[in-house]
Design an enzyme around this catalytic site. Structure first.
Site, mmCIF file in Angstrom:
data_model
loop_
_atom_site.group_PDB
_atom_site.id
_atom_site.type_symbol
_atom_site.label_atom_id
_atom_site.label_comp_id
_atom_site.label_asym_id
_atom_site.label_seq_id
_atom_site.Cartn_x
_atom_site.Cartn_y
_atom_site.Cartn_z
ATOM 1 N N GLU A 113 -9.055 11.303 2.015
ATOM 2 C CA GLU A 113 -8.236 11.521 3.219
ATOM 3 C C GLU A 113 -8.192 12.983 3.651
ATOM 4 O O GLU A 113 -7.996 13.284 4.827
ATOM 5 C CB GLU A 113 -6.815 10.996 2.994
ATOM 6 C CG GLU A 113 -6.716 9.474 2.973
ATOM 7 C CD GLU A 113 -6.977 8.881 1.591
ATOM 8 O OE1 GLU A 113 -7.393 9.624 0.680
ATOM 9 O OE2 GLU A 113 -6.754 7.658 1.439
ATOM 10 N N PHE A 118 5.365 0.185 -4.331
ATOM 11 C CA PHE A 118 3.976 0.556 -4.591
ATOM 12 C C PHE A 118 3.412 1.372 -3.412
ATOM 13 O O PHE A 118 3.549 0.979 -2.264
ATOM 14 C CB PHE A 118 3.133 -0.703 -4.807
ATOM 15 C CG PHE A 118 1.671 -0.402 -4.999
ATOM 16 C CD1 PHE A 118 1.242 0.308 -6.116
ATOM 17 C CD2 PHE A 118 0.734 -0.801 -4.062
ATOM 18 C CE1 PHE A 118 -0.096 0.596 -6.292
ATOM 19 C CE2 PHE A 118 -0.616 -0.508 -4.233
ATOM 20 C CZ PHE A 118 -1.030 0.194 -5.350
ATOM 21 N N GLN A 119 2.807 2.486 -3.718
ATOM 22 C CA GLN A 119 2.244 3.409 -2.724
ATOM 23 C C GLN A 119 3.279 3.859 -1.690
ATOM 24 O O GLN A 119 2.967 4.047 -0.520
ATOM 25 C CB GLN A 119 1.011 2.794 -2.037
ATOM 26 C CG GLN A 119 -0.155 2.619 -3.021
ATOM 27 C CD GLN A 119 -1.487 2.391 -2.367
ATOM 28 O OE1 GLN A 119 -1.576 1.790 -1.300
ATOM 29 N NE2 GLN A 119 -2.555 2.870 -3.003
ATOM 30 N N LYS A 165 4.588 -1.098 7.489
ATOM 31 C CA LYS A 165 3.636 -2.195 7.668
ATOM 32 C C LYS A 165 4.186 -3.313 8.558
ATOM 33 O O LYS A 165 3.459 -3.894 9.365
ATOM 34 C CB LYS A 165 3.231 -2.756 6.301
ATOM 35 C CG LYS A 165 2.082 -3.757 6.399
ATOM 36 C CD LYS A 165 1.505 -4.114 5.046
ATOM 37 C CE LYS A 165 0.286 -5.020 5.224
ATOM 38 N NZ LYS A 165 -0.275 -5.422 3.925
ATOM 39 N N MET A 225 -14.706 35.877 -3.612
ATOM 40 C CA MET A 225 -13.588 36.708 -3.174
ATOM 41 C C MET A 225 -12.642 36.985 -4.341
ATOM 42 O O MET A 225 -12.109 38.087 -4.473
ATOM 43 C CB MET A 225 -12.853 36.028 -2.008
ATOM 44 C CG MET A 225 -11.893 36.929 -1.280
ATOM 45 S SD MET A 225 -12.698 38.391 -0.603
ATOM 46 C CE MET A 225 -13.061 37.864 1.071
#
Lengths: 575, 164
Positions: free
Chosen positions: A50, A112-113, A162, A479
Site C-alpha cells: 500500500e 479483525f483488521q 464496510k 548521506m
C-alpha cells in the site's frame, strides 16, 4: 439513479474525472472492488504494497496537477498507506485516499483488521472523514476532492466502513456539483494594498532576489514567475521542491539554495536587501541557522497558506493568496507603470553574483577509473536532452540529481522533499508513467532506497511500465555515511549495506532488463541503450565512487555565508 | 507570555474536537483549559480555549486553528472587553466548628452549598478563574476533598459576537 455505496464510490470517481487509481484489495473494500470490476472507465493499478499505492498516486498528482487516488483496505492496508499520506502532506500534494473500515457495528471492538484510521491519519493529512451514513457518501466524496485540490493542496482520507458499501442497499444518487463549505473557503486573490506595498519595496531594492518554492509548481505559476523575473531582471533561486518552475538553463537562475544549494544562491540570499519568497515555506534545510538567515533583507512572502507566513521567519510584507494570481497582479502593476529598479539597474549586484558563480561550487574531481555520481547525472541529462520526468529517492543521489540535472520545465522533478521518504522513487515513477504513457520516465535511486519498495517491480511488469531505473550504487547509505564521516569521525555505524542482492539478476527475475555499468567510458552508451528500449523497464546498476560527498554544504547550525566547498571547487578543478 | 482566551465555532462533527486537541499536542502548544458544548444551532459546537504563550506563537495558534477544516470561525476574546466565567464544584470536609466557618466563606464568595452530609459540603461556585483559585486557597488544604472545574467559557461585552 439508484446506487449502492460501493457504486457511489466508483461513480463519484467518474464524476470527478478520475481515470486511474492505485490500490490493493482486502476484506473491507471488497464491495468497492466488486463495483470497480463491473466498469471500464476507472482504471485500477494493482500495487504490491500500500505504500507503493500512495507514492504512485502522489507521482501521478505531482506530474499532472490532478489529484491522485488510492484505494486500500482497513487495518494494515491503511497503516501501510500512512507513510505515503505523510509524504504527500508535507509536500502539499492533492490526493484522495479511500480506506476500508470494519463494519460500523464493529468499530471500537478491536475487530479483525481494525485500526483507528482517521485517528492515525489526522496529524499527517489535510483532512479526514469517517463515513457514518451511506446518504452522506456522495457529498463526502465531493468534499474530499474539493479540499484536496483547493487552497494549499494535500491528502484527504475517507474512511468507509464496510456496511456503508453494502451492494444490497441502494439509494438515489446525485453528485453535489456546487459545494459550499462554511468552514472552508480558501482565499485566491491577494490583498491589493499589500501587493502595491510589495511592488514599492521591489523598486527600492538594490540587491533583490526571488526565492521560489514548490507552491509555484503546484499553482502552475511557472509562466508568471518567468515573466516577473524577466520583467525585473533580478536573480532567482529555487528550493528543492520548486526546481523546474524557472528554467535552470537561464542565466538569471542561480540554482538551488539551502543546505546543498549553490554557493552563489546562498551568498545572494545572505547579501540580499529584498527577498521575495514565493510559495516557499522557509524550511530548516533552506534557511540554515535562522539567526543568520538573510540578515539584511526586507522580506515579502507570497503564500496561499496563512500559517506558512511568519512561522519560522518573520516577514515584512505578507501576501496571502494564490501564487499565480498574486504574481499576475504584481506583473500588471509593474507593466502599467514605467518605473525601473533604482540604483544602477542592478549592475553591481549582478557583478557580485557572477563573482560568486565564478567559484564553480559544483566542480568535482572527474575520474577515468570510477563513475562519479555527478557525472552519471550529467550523462543522464545529455542522453535525455533534458526532456525527462525524473523521480528520486532520498539521499546523496537525490541531491546530485537536484544539482546536476538542469530542469527547464515544472512537474518534471518528482521527489519527497519535506518528509524525505526513502522508497518513494520507484512507485512515484509508476504513477508518473501511468499519467504520461510513451514519455520517458526515470527514477534515480540508491541501493538502500530502492530496496524499500523493490516489490513494485512486479507492478511495473503487470502494467507494462517501461521505467528507467538509475541506481547509484555505492554500497552505502551515502548521506548517512557522509554525515558520519564529517560529524562522527568516520564511525560508519550501520550505514554500510552489506549483503546486497545482484540487482541485474533480481531485475531479470521480475521479467525486466538489468544492466551493470562500472566504467565511466561505458556509461553514455549504456544509458542510450536503456532509453532506446522504449517498451521495456531497464534497471541500470551503476557502480559509483563510494567515497564521493555532496558539496557544497551548509552544516547544521551555520548560515548561508558559511558553506563548506568541495575540494575540487577550492582548487578550481574540472566542472 | 500572555494569557489568551480563544473562542471558536466549529462543525458539530465526530473528530472535530480531536482535530483541535491533536493540533495543540502535535505543535507543542499549551492548553490551560478547554471547554466545549453544542450551541443553539445544533450543527455548531462552541469551544473556549485558554492558552498562555508568546505573541508569535499565538499568531500561529490562530492560523493553525483557522486552517482546520472543521473550524468555522474564531476570535480572541482577551483582545477586547469580555466576560469570563468558570464553574467549580468543590467537596469540603466540614465538621464541628468548621461547618459554620466554611458556610460563611462560601457566602462571602457567593457560593451555594448544594449537598450536605454529616461531615461534608459540596459547594457550587461561579466566577473568573482567579476567584475560584482564591476560594480554594482560603479553605485549609486538608479539608479539600475534591475539586471539579469546568474550564473557562467566555463571551465578548456589548454587541460584538461570535456568530455565523
Amino acid at each position: 439513479m439508484e446506487l449502492s455505496g460501493a457504486e457511489i464510490v466508483v461513480q463519484a470517481l467518474k464524476d470527478e474525472g478520475v481515470e486511474t487509481i492505485f490500490g490493493y484489495p482486502g476484506g473491507s473494500v471488497l464491495h468497492i472492488y466488486d463495483a470497480l470490476f463491473q466498469q471500464d472507465d476507472v482504471k485500477h493499478v494493482l500495487v504490491r504494497h500500500e505504500q507503493g499505492a500512495t507514492h504512485a498516486a502522489d507521482g501521478y498528482a505531482r506530474s499532472t496537477g490532478k489529484p491522485g487516488v488510492v484505494l486500500v483496505t482497513s487495518g494494515p492496508g491503511a497503516t501501510n498507506a500512512i507513510t505515503g499520506i505523510a509524504t504527500a502532506h508535507l509536500d502539499s500534494i492533492p490526493m484522495v485516499v479511500l480506506t476500508g473500515q470494519v463494519p460500523s457495528a464493529l468499530i471500537g471492538t478491536d475487530a479483525f483488521q481494525e485500526v483507528d484510521t482517521t485517528g492515525i491519519s489526522r496529524p499527517c493529512s489535510k483532512h479526514t472523514f469517517l463515513v457514518k451514513r451511506v446518504e452522506d457518501l456522495a457529498e463526502i466524496m465531493r468534499k474530499a476532492f474539493y479540499i484536496a485540490t483547493t487552497g494549499r493542496p494535500g491528502p484527504v482520507v475517507v474512511d468507509i466502513p464496510k456496511d456503508i458499501t453494502d451492494p444490497n442497499i441502494k439509494i438515489p444518487y446525485e453528485y453535489p456539483r456546487n459545494l459550499k463549505m462554511r468552514s472552508y473557503s480558501p482565499v485566491k486573490k491577494g490583498h491589493l494594498g499589500q501587493i502595491k506595498k510589495a511592488v514599492d519595496l521591489i523598486y527600492k531594492a538594490k540587491r533583490p532576489i526571488i526565492y521560489s518554492g514548490g507552491g509555484v509548481v503546484i499553482d502552475n505559476a511557472s509562466g508568471s514567475l518567468v515573466d516577473l523575473v524577466k520583467e525585473l531582471g533580478i536573480p532567482v533561486t529555487s528550493t528543492l521542491m520548486g526546481l523546474g518552475a524557472y528554467p535552470a538553463s537561464d542565466p538569471q537562475f542561480l540554482g538551488m539554495l539551502g543546505m546543498h544549494g549553490n554557493y552563489e544562491a546562498n551568498m545572494a540570499m545572505h547579501e540580499a536587501d529584498v527577498l521575495i519568497a514565493i510559495g516557499a515555506r522557509f524550511d530548516d534545510r533552506v534557511t540554515g541557522h535562522i539567526a543568520h538567515f538573510c540578515p539584511q533583507a526586507k522580506i515579502i512572502h507570497i503564500d496561499i497558506d496563512p500559517s506558512s507566513i511568519s512561522k519560522n521567519v518573520s516577514v515584512d510584507i505578507p501576501i496571502v493568496g494564490s501564487v499565480k494570481d498574486v504574481l499576475n497582479d504584481i506583473l500588471r502593476i509593474i507593466r502599467e507603470g514605467d518605473r525601473k529598479i533604482e540604483d544602477d539597474g542592478l549592475t553591481s549586484w549582478w557583478e557580485r553574483i557572477e563573482a560568486w558563480r565564478g567559484l564553480g561550487c559544483l566542480r568535482y574531481e572527474q575520474s577515468d577509473e570510477v563513475i562519479k555520481p555527478q557525472f552519471a547525472i550529467e550523462t543522464l541529462h545529455k542522453v535525455t536532452g533534458g526532456d525527462l520526468y525524473l523521480t528520486s529517492d532520498v539521499g546523496q543521489h537525490q541531491m546530485f540529481a537536484a544539482q546536476f540535472y538542469k530542469f527547464d520545465k515544472p512537474r518534471r522533478w518528482i521527489n519527497s522533499g519535506g518528509l524525505g521518504t526513502m522508497g518513494f522513487g520507484l512507485p512515484a515513477a509508476m504513477g508518473v508513467q501511468m499519467a504520461h504513457p510513451g514519455k520517458p520516465v526515470a527514477c534515480v535511486t540508491g541501493e538502500a532506497s530502492i530496496l524499500m519498495c523493490i516489490q513494485e517491480l512486479a507492478t511495473c511488469k503487470q502494467h507494462g511500465l517501461p521505467l528507467k531505473i538509475m541506481l547509484m550504487n555505492n554500497g552505502y547509505m551515502g548521506m548517512v555515511r557522509q554525515w558520519q564521516e564529517m560529524f562522527y569521525e568516520g564511525r560508519y555505524s550501520h550505514s554500510y549495506v552489506d549483503a546486497l542482492p545482484d540487482f541485474v539478476e533480481l531485475t531479470k527475475s521480475f521479467g525486466h532488463v538489468g544492466m551493470r555499468v562500472t566504467k565511466p567510458s561505458d556509461l553514455e552508451a549504456a544509458m542510450q541503450e536503456a532509453f532506446d528500449r522504449k517498451d521495456e523497464l531497464v534497471f541500470m546498476d551503476i557502480v559509483i565512487d563510494p567515497t564521493e560527498n555532496v558539496y557544497p554544504m551548509i552544516e547544521a547550525g551555520k548560515g548561508h555565508h558559511e558553506m563548506a566547498m568541495s575540494p575540487a571547487s577550492k582548487q578550481g578543478g574540472q566542472q | 507570555m500572555n494569557r489568551h482566551i480563544i473562542s471558536l465555532l466549529m462543525e458539530n462533527e465526530a473528530g472535530a474536537l480531536s482535530n483541535v486537541s491533536a493540533l495543540f499536542s502535535a505543535r507543542g502548544y499549551n492548553i490551560e483549559s478547554l471547554c466545549v458544548a453544542p450551541t443553539d444551532d445544533p450543527s455548531l459546537s462552541r469551544m473556549t480555549l485558554v492558552t498562555t504563550c508568546s505573541e508569535s506563537v499565538f499568531e500561529q495558534i490562530t492560523k493553525q486553528l483557522n486552517k482546520l477544516i472543521d473550524v468555522v470561525k474564531l476570535m480572541d476574546l482577551s483582545e477586547g472587553d469580555h466576560i469570563e466565567r468558570e464553574m467549580m464544584l468543590i467537596k469540603i470536609r466540614a465538621e464541628k466548628e468548621m461547618r459554620e466557618e466554611i458556610k460563611r466563606l462560601a457566602e462571602i464568595f457567593r457560593g451555594k452549598i448544594i449537598d450536605v452530609s454529616d461531615n461534608s459540603y459540596v459547594i457550587e461556585m461561579t466566577g473568573d478563574s482567579d476567584k475560584l483559585d482564591a476560594f480554594v486557597h482560603v479553605i485549609p488544604e486538608d479539608h479539600v476533598i475534591e475539586v471539579v472545574r469546568t474550564g473557562v467559557s467566555g463571551i465578548a461585552r456589548g454587541v460584538k459576537s461570535l456568530t455565523l
